[in-house]
Design a protein around this motif. Structure first.
Motif, PDB file in Angstrom:
ATOM      1  N   GLY A 162       4.561 -13.219  17.612  1.00  0.00           N
ATOM      2  CA  GLY A 162       4.682 -12.439  18.826  1.00  0.00           C
ATOM      3  C   GLY A 162       5.066 -10.996  18.599  1.00  0.00           C
ATOM      4  O   GLY A 162       4.908 -10.164  19.498  1.00  0.00           O
ATOM      5  N   ASP A 163       5.566 -10.662  17.408  1.00  0.00           N
ATOM      6  CA  ASP A 163       5.871  -9.262  17.114  1.00  0.00           C
ATOM      7  C   ASP A 163       4.579  -8.472  16.988  1.00  0.00           C
ATOM      8  O   ASP A 163       3.549  -8.980  16.528  1.00  0.00           O
ATOM      9  N   MET A 164       4.642  -7.220  17.390  1.00  0.00           N
ATOM     10  CA  MET A 164       3.493  -6.323  17.302  1.00  0.00           C
ATOM     11  C   MET A 164       3.887  -5.137  16.427  1.00  0.00           C
ATOM     12  O   MET A 164       5.047  -4.715  16.452  1.00  0.00           O
ATOM     13  N   PHE A 165       2.943  -4.617  15.665  1.00  0.00           N
ATOM     14  CA  PHE A 165       3.262  -3.403  14.912  1.00  0.00           C
ATOM     15  C   PHE A 165       2.038  -2.513  14.752  1.00  0.00           C
ATOM     16  O   PHE A 165       0.900  -2.968  14.810  1.00  0.00           O
ATOM     17  N   PHE A 166       2.338  -1.222  14.602  1.00  0.00           N
ATOM     18  CA  PHE A 166       1.314  -0.187  14.457  1.00  0.00           C
ATOM     19  C   PHE A 166       1.528   0.517  13.133  1.00  0.00           C
ATOM     20  O   PHE A 166       2.645   0.909  12.799  1.00  0.00           O
ATOM     21  N   LEU A 167       0.444   0.670  12.373  1.00  0.00           N
ATOM     22  CA  LEU A 167       0.487   1.381  11.099  1.00  0.00           C
ATOM     23  C   LEU A 167      -0.446   2.585  11.181  1.00  0.00           C
ATOM     24  O   LEU A 167      -1.662   2.438  11.335  1.00  0.00           O
ATOM     25  N   SER A 168       0.140   3.755  11.103  1.00  0.00           N
ATOM     26  CA  SER A 168      -0.634   4.983  11.171  1.00  0.00           C
ATOM     27  C   SER A 168      -1.313   5.279   9.843  1.00  0.00           C
ATOM     28  O   SER A 168      -0.869   4.842   8.777  1.00  0.00           O
ATOM     29  N   LYS A 169      -2.392   6.006   9.928  1.00  0.00           N
ATOM     30  CA  LYS A 169      -3.173   6.368   8.752  1.00  0.00           C
ATOM     31  C   LYS A 169      -2.306   7.085   7.704  1.00  0.00           C
ATOM     32  O   LYS A 169      -1.561   8.005   8.028  1.00  0.00           O
ATOM     33  N   GLY A 170      -2.412   6.629   6.447  1.00  0.00           N
ATOM     34  CA  GLY A 170      -1.746   7.311   5.348  1.00  0.00           C
ATOM     35  C   GLY A 170      -0.263   7.040   5.204  1.00  0.00           C
ATOM     36  O   GLY A 170       0.395   7.686   4.384  1.00  0.00           O
ATOM     37  N   VAL A 171       0.299   6.111   5.971  1.00  0.00           N
ATOM     38  CA  VAL A 171       1.730   5.815   5.897  1.00  0.00           C
ATOM     39  C   VAL A 171       1.958   4.646   4.941  1.00  0.00           C
ATOM     40  O   VAL A 171       1.322   3.589   5.064  1.00  0.00           O
ATOM     41  N   ALA A 172       2.887   4.817   4.000  1.00  0.00           N
ATOM     42  CA  ALA A 172       3.191   3.769   3.025  1.00  0.00           C
ATOM     43  C   ALA A 172       3.736   2.528   3.728  1.00  0.00           C
ATOM     44  O   ALA A 172       4.588   2.634   4.615  1.00  0.00           O
ATOM     45  N   ARG A 189       0.855  -1.194   0.000  1.00  0.00           N
ATOM     46  CA  ARG A 189       0.000   0.000   0.000  1.00  0.00           C
ATOM     47  C   ARG A 189       0.890   1.244   0.000  1.00  0.00           C
ATOM     48  O   ARG A 189       1.234   1.780   1.059  1.00  0.00           O
ATOM     49  N   PRO A 190       1.271   1.722  -1.166  1.00  0.00           N
ATOM     50  CA  PRO A 190       2.166   2.887  -1.244  1.00  0.00           C
ATOM     51  C   PRO A 190       1.548   4.166  -0.699  1.00  0.00           C
ATOM     52  O   PRO A 190       2.275   5.112  -0.371  1.00  0.00           O
ATOM     53  N   LEU A 191       0.216   4.199  -0.599  1.00  0.00           N
ATOM     54  CA  LEU A 191      -0.461   5.384  -0.056  1.00  0.00           C
ATOM     55  C   LEU A 191      -1.029   5.133   1.337  1.00  0.00           C
ATOM     56  O   LEU A 191      -1.723   5.984   1.886  1.00  0.00           O
ATOM     57  N   GLY A 192      -0.736   3.965   1.898  1.00  0.00           N
ATOM     58  CA  GLY A 192      -1.274   3.638   3.205  1.00  0.00           C
ATOM     59  C   GLY A 192      -2.767   3.362   3.135  1.00  0.00           C
ATOM     60  O   GLY A 192      -3.311   3.078   2.075  1.00  0.00           O
ATOM     61  N   VAL A 193      -3.437   3.421   4.282  1.00  0.00           N
ATOM     62  CA  VAL A 193      -4.887   3.219   4.349  1.00  0.00           C
ATOM     63  C   VAL A 193      -5.514   4.331   5.178  1.00  0.00           C
ATOM     64  O   VAL A 193      -4.835   5.018   5.950  1.00  0.00           O
ATOM     65  N   ASP A 194      -6.823   4.478   5.054  1.00  0.00           N
ATOM     66  CA  ASP A 194      -7.533   5.566   5.722  1.00  0.00           C
ATOM     67  C   ASP A 194      -8.056   5.131   7.095  1.00  0.00           C
ATOM     68  O   ASP A 194      -9.239   5.262   7.408  1.00  0.00           O
ATOM     69  N   MET A 195      -7.184   4.571   7.898  1.00  0.00           N
ATOM     70  CA  MET A 195      -7.506   4.193   9.275  1.00  0.00           C
ATOM     71  C   MET A 195      -6.210   3.899  10.011  1.00  0.00           C
ATOM     72  O   MET A 195      -5.157   3.746   9.390  1.00  0.00           O
ATOM     73  N   GLU A 196      -6.298   3.841  11.330  1.00  0.00           N
ATOM     74  CA  GLU A 196      -5.171   3.417  12.150  1.00  0.00           C
ATOM     75  C   GLU A 196      -5.260   1.897  12.300  1.00  0.00           C
ATOM     76  O   GLU A 196      -6.355   1.340  12.339  1.00  0.00           O
ATOM     77  N   GLN A 197      -4.105   1.210  12.437  1.00  0.00           N
ATOM     78  CA  GLN A 197      -4.127  -0.243  12.545  1.00  0.00           C
ATOM     79  C   GLN A 197      -3.105  -0.745  13.572  1.00  0.00           C
ATOM     80  O   GLN A 197      -1.976  -0.240  13.619  1.00  0.00           O
ATOM     81  N   ILE A 198      -3.526  -1.719  14.379  1.00  0.00           N
ATOM     82  CA  ILE A 198      -2.601  -2.418  15.267  1.00  0.00           C
ATOM     83  C   ILE A 198      -2.615  -3.902  14.915  1.00  0.00           C
ATOM     84  O   ILE A 198      -3.661  -4.454  14.561  1.00  0.00           O
ATOM     85  N   PHE A 199      -1.449  -4.536  14.987  1.00  0.00           N
ATOM     86  CA  PHE A 199      -1.296  -5.934  14.578  1.00  0.00           C
ATOM     87  C   PHE A 199      -0.502  -6.719  15.618  1.00  0.00           C
ATOM     88  O   PHE A 199       0.407  -6.179  16.255  1.00  0.00           O
ATOM     89  N   VAL A 200      -0.826  -8.009  15.717  1.00  0.00           N
ATOM     90  CA  VAL A 200       0.022  -8.988  16.388  1.00  0.00           C
ATOM     91  C   VAL A 200       0.272 -10.108  15.381  1.00  0.00           C
ATOM     92  O   VAL A 200      -0.668 -10.608  14.761  1.00  0.00           O
ATOM     93  N   VAL A 201       1.537 -10.469  15.182  1.00  0.00           N
ATOM     94  CA  VAL A 201       1.845 -11.605  14.305  1.00  0.00           C
ATOM     95  C   VAL A 201       1.525 -12.873  15.091  1.00  0.00           C
ATOM     96  O   VAL A 201       2.157 -13.171  16.096  1.00  0.00           O
TER      97      VAL A 201
END
Length: 281
Positions: free
Chosen positions: A61-71, A30-42
């Motif tokens: 066990g890794d966790m990651f956060f993807l902010s709105k609009g971030v590639a 997603r080169p333009l990111g998405v229109d929401m905030e996201q939290i993940f657990v692998v």
């Protein structure tokens, strides 16, 4: 497993957009990111993720956060699975500010099981959840718990107990629950906790619950008190109201009415300004 997608509940300060548990993850770019905030657990397998061009390996066990609009882009092996929550709303900024979240990130070596469990609880309750306000409150609780753990630095055992209470404020919590991961005796825990924070464990739990309840009432004065109480771990609404008044000097209902009045005044002022502008144009 399937994922759930929601119609945006924009009447609420925070709301879920999509949630998935142990999802067989496709390759994402997603080169333009998405229109929401996201939290993940692998939740299975291995993979890798690129956030704004910075790449990290991923494992269970890794966790990651993807902010709105971030590639971003991520992919993995045949066993690569994620558990995630996409969310949005005006409360997001306050949450990020409170926890010091500045950018999308990958978090390793964390106690991911709690976040995995809370997202799963949200996922499992989706089909039967008819109260949108409670769904919003559970989303808030899940996101707050994620960042409590994700941003945790080295802690003493006593501080870890405090973090656990912060992350678990919305559910029933006993001393036996805490002792499952605390390495010393109950007596030492109670003594050290009071010495560190000046109050007992359960006084701290009540304080944290009330603080979160007050935030909800400030952001959404229309939310039912029963829903606020339940979301913050109070089984008895009357007891919740009693404790709220004892701590803050007013009942939660009067707090809600006061906030609702302020909100109404703000809307009236806005409307008056619009009329003035129209008359002057």
């Amino acid at each position: 497993m399937k994922t759930y997608t929601f119609n945006a509940k924009k009447l609420f300060p925070i709301y879920p957009v999509t949630v998935g548990f142990n999802f067989e993850q496709d390759d994402i770019n997603r080169p333009l990111g998405v229109d929401m905030e996201q939290i993940f657990v692998v939740s299975g397998g291995i993979g890798s993720i690129s956030i704004d061009g910075s790449r990290s390996a991923l494992e269970r066990g890794d966790m990651f956060f993807l902010s709105k609009g971030v590639a971003h882009s991520y992919s993995g092996d045949a066993d690569f699975r994620t558990t995630f929550l996409g969310f949005d709303g005006e409360l997001c900024h306050s949450i990020f500010e409170h926890y010091g979240v500045k950018s999308s990130s990958v978090y390793k070596g964390k106690n991911f099981e709690l976040s995995l469990l809370q997202i799963k609880e949200l996922y499992d309750g989706t089909e039967s959840m008819t109260d949108s306000a409670l769904l919003s409150a559970n989303t808030y609780r899940t996101v707050a718990a994620f960042f409590v753990e994700a941003l945790k630095k080295e802690r003493t055992p006593t501080e870890l107990v405090r973090d656990y209470i912060e992350a678990s404020f919305g559910k029933p919590l006993t001393l036996a629950d805490i002792m499952e991961f605390y390495p010393y005796s109950k007596a030492k825990l109670c003594r050290d906790f009071s010495a560190r924070y000046g109050i007992t464990i359960f006084e701290m739990l009540t304080k944290i619950r009330l603080d979160h309840a007050r935030t909800m009432l400030k952001i959404d004065p229309c939310m039912k008190l029963k829903a606020v109480a339940a979301a913050c771990g109070f089984n008895d609404t009357s007891y919740f109201c009693k404790m709220y008044k004892r701590v803050y000097g007013r009942t939660p209902d009067s707090e809600r009415q006061r906030r609702g009045f302020e909100h109404k005044v703000d809307k009236t002022s806005t409307k008056r300004n619009e009329v003035t502008k129209a008359n002057n144009s």
